[in-house]
Design a protein around this motif. Structure first.
Motif, PDB file in Angstrom:
ATOM      1  N   CYS A  38      -7.173 -24.058 -17.766  1.00 49.59           N
ATOM      2  CA  CYS A  38      -7.627 -24.763 -18.234  1.00 49.59           C
ATOM      3  C   CYS A  38      -7.471 -23.996 -19.474  1.00 49.59           C
ATOM      4  N   CYS A  39      -6.560 -23.937 -20.804  1.00 50.78           N
ATOM      5  CA  CYS A  39      -6.026 -23.409 -21.859  1.00 50.78           C
ATOM      6  C   CYS A  39      -6.834 -23.390 -23.051  1.00 50.78           C
ATOM      7  N   ALA A  90      -4.836 -29.184 -19.917  1.00 50.63           N
ATOM      8  CA  ALA A  90      -5.213 -28.737 -18.163  1.00 50.63           C
ATOM      9  C   ALA A  90      -3.197 -28.226 -18.348  1.00 50.63           C
ATOM     10  N   VAL A  91      -3.030 -27.567 -17.981  1.00 46.71           N
ATOM     11  CA  VAL A  91      -1.988 -26.421 -17.047  1.00 46.71           C
ATOM     12  C   VAL A  91      -1.450 -25.965 -15.621  1.00 46.71           C
ATOM     13  N   CYS A  92      -0.242 -26.220 -15.317  1.00 46.52           N
ATOM     14  CA  CYS A  92      -0.074 -25.674 -14.065  1.00 46.52           C
ATOM     15  C   CYS A  92       1.046 -24.363 -14.598  1.00 46.52           C
ATOM     16  N   CYS A  93       0.336 -23.554 -14.265  1.00 44.81           N
ATOM     17  CA  CYS A  93       1.699 -22.801 -14.904  1.00 44.81           C
ATOM     18  C   CYS A  93       2.680 -21.811 -13.777  1.00 44.81           C
ATOM     19  N   GLU A  94       3.113 -20.696 -14.085  1.00 43.29           N
ATOM     20  CA  GLU A  94       4.329 -20.309 -12.655  1.00 43.29           C
ATOM     21  C   GLU A  94       3.473 -18.850 -13.046  1.00 43.29           C
ATOM     22  N   ASP A  95       2.729 -18.382 -13.900  1.00 48.26           N
ATOM     23  CA  ASP A  95       2.353 -17.164 -13.864  1.00 48.26           C
ATOM     24  C   ASP A  95       0.936 -16.632 -14.620  1.00 48.26           C
ATOM     25  N   ASN A  96      -0.360 -16.177 -13.507  1.00 42.24           N
ATOM     26  CA  ASN A  96      -1.464 -16.320 -14.099  1.00 42.24           C
ATOM     27  C   ASN A  96      -1.483 -15.302 -13.981  1.00 42.24           C
ATOM     28  N   SER A  97      -1.435 -13.942 -13.612  1.00 42.94           N
ATOM     29  CA  SER A  97      -1.346 -12.557 -13.461  1.00 42.94           C
ATOM     30  C   SER A  97      -1.478 -12.328 -14.856  1.00 42.94           C
ATOM     31  N   HIS A  98      -2.090 -12.672 -15.763  1.00 42.29           N
ATOM     32  CA  HIS A  98      -2.361 -11.959 -17.190  1.00 42.29           C
ATOM     33  C   HIS A  98      -3.959 -11.484 -17.064  1.00 42.29           C
ATOM     34  N   GLY A  99      -4.847 -12.070 -16.444  1.00 42.47           N
ATOM     35  CA  GLY A  99      -6.514 -12.474 -16.905  1.00 42.47           C
ATOM     36  C   GLY A  99      -6.947 -13.317 -17.711  1.00 42.47           C
ATOM     37  N   GLY A 100      -6.510 -14.232 -17.433  1.00 41.76           N
ATOM     38  CA  GLY A 100      -6.521 -15.704 -18.105  1.00 41.76           C
ATOM     39  C   GLY A 100      -5.874 -14.441 -19.703  1.00 41.76           C
ATOM     40  N   LEU A 101      -5.874 -13.694 -19.936  1.00 39.13           N
ATOM     41  CA  LEU A 101      -5.520 -14.016 -21.537  1.00 39.13           C
ATOM     42  C   LEU A 101      -3.737 -14.788 -22.058  1.00 39.13           C
ATOM     43  N   ILE A 102      -3.197 -14.787 -20.922  1.00 41.08           N
ATOM     44  CA  ILE A 102      -2.067 -15.650 -21.311  1.00 41.08           C
ATOM     45  C   ILE A 102      -1.635 -15.932 -19.426  1.00 41.08           C
ATOM     46  N   VAL A 107       3.346 -25.786 -17.176  1.00 43.70           N
ATOM     47  CA  VAL A 107       3.899 -27.362 -17.714  1.00 43.70           C
ATOM     48  C   VAL A 107       2.268 -28.436 -17.357  1.00 43.70           C
ATOM     49  N   PRO A 108       2.636 -29.403 -19.150  1.00 40.11           N
ATOM     50  CA  PRO A 108       0.653 -30.416 -18.706  1.00 40.11           C
ATOM     51  C   PRO A 108       0.667 -30.533 -17.930  1.00 40.11           C
ATOM     52  N   VAL A 109      -0.630 -31.027 -17.562  1.00 40.69           N
ATOM     53  CA  VAL A 109      -0.364 -31.931 -16.258  1.00 40.69           C
ATOM     54  C   VAL A 109      -2.336 -33.030 -16.917  1.00 40.69           C
ATOM     55  N   THR A 110      -1.994 -33.592 -15.816  1.00 39.18           N
ATOM     56  CA  THR A 110      -3.031 -34.201 -15.730  1.00 39.18           C
ATOM     57  C   THR A 110      -4.650 -35.023 -15.443  1.00 39.18           C
ATOM     58  N   LEU A 111      -4.997 -34.718 -15.095  1.00 38.42           N
ATOM     59  CA  LEU A 111      -6.455 -34.450 -14.078  1.00 38.42           C
ATOM     60  C   LEU A 111      -7.643 -35.456 -13.831  1.00 38.42           C
TER      61      LEU A 111
END
Length: 111
Positions: A38-39, A90-102, A107-111
């Motif tokens: 959730c960004c 709400a998104v599904c991301c390839e790289d979530n390894s930056h501590g939530g900063l970025i 890709v947008p998703v629907t919850l």
């Protein structure tokens, strides 16, 4: 030849970041690359806010049109009370390894 390889790699990355139907069927809020994020905002990597953050942490994104999420947190439980909701993006991301900063390659998703 390098351009073809880069194009193929980009398509593979997008396919890997595509959310699985129903969050993987388990209700856990997972995509094929990890938890749904959730960004606060989602922008192109070339947009000034995203480009500044990427530059500050030394990350180079080859596709300037790739979507990146800013100030992200995982959505851990889909459909259960407020803990599974996302009032932003709400998104599904390839790289979530930056501590939530970025988060990169979203890709947008629907919850």
């Amino acid at each position: 030849m390098f351009a073809k390889l880069l194009s193929i790699a980009s398509l593979a990355i997008l396919a890997a970041a595509t959310p699985t139907p129903g969050g993987g069927g388990s209700g856990s809020g997972d995509c094929s690359t990890g938890p749904i994020q959730c960004c606060d905002t989602v922008e192109k990597a070339s947009d000034p806010a995203a480009a500044d953050i990427l530059a500050s942490i030394g990350v180079v994104v080859q596709d300037v049109d790739a979507l990146v999420g800013l100030t992200c947190s995982p959505v851990t439980v889909v459909g259960v009370g407020s803990s599974g909701s996302c009032d932003a993006n709400a998104v599904c991301c390839e790289d979530n390894s930056h501590g939530g900063l970025i988060s990169i390659g979203c890709v947008p998703v629907t919850l």
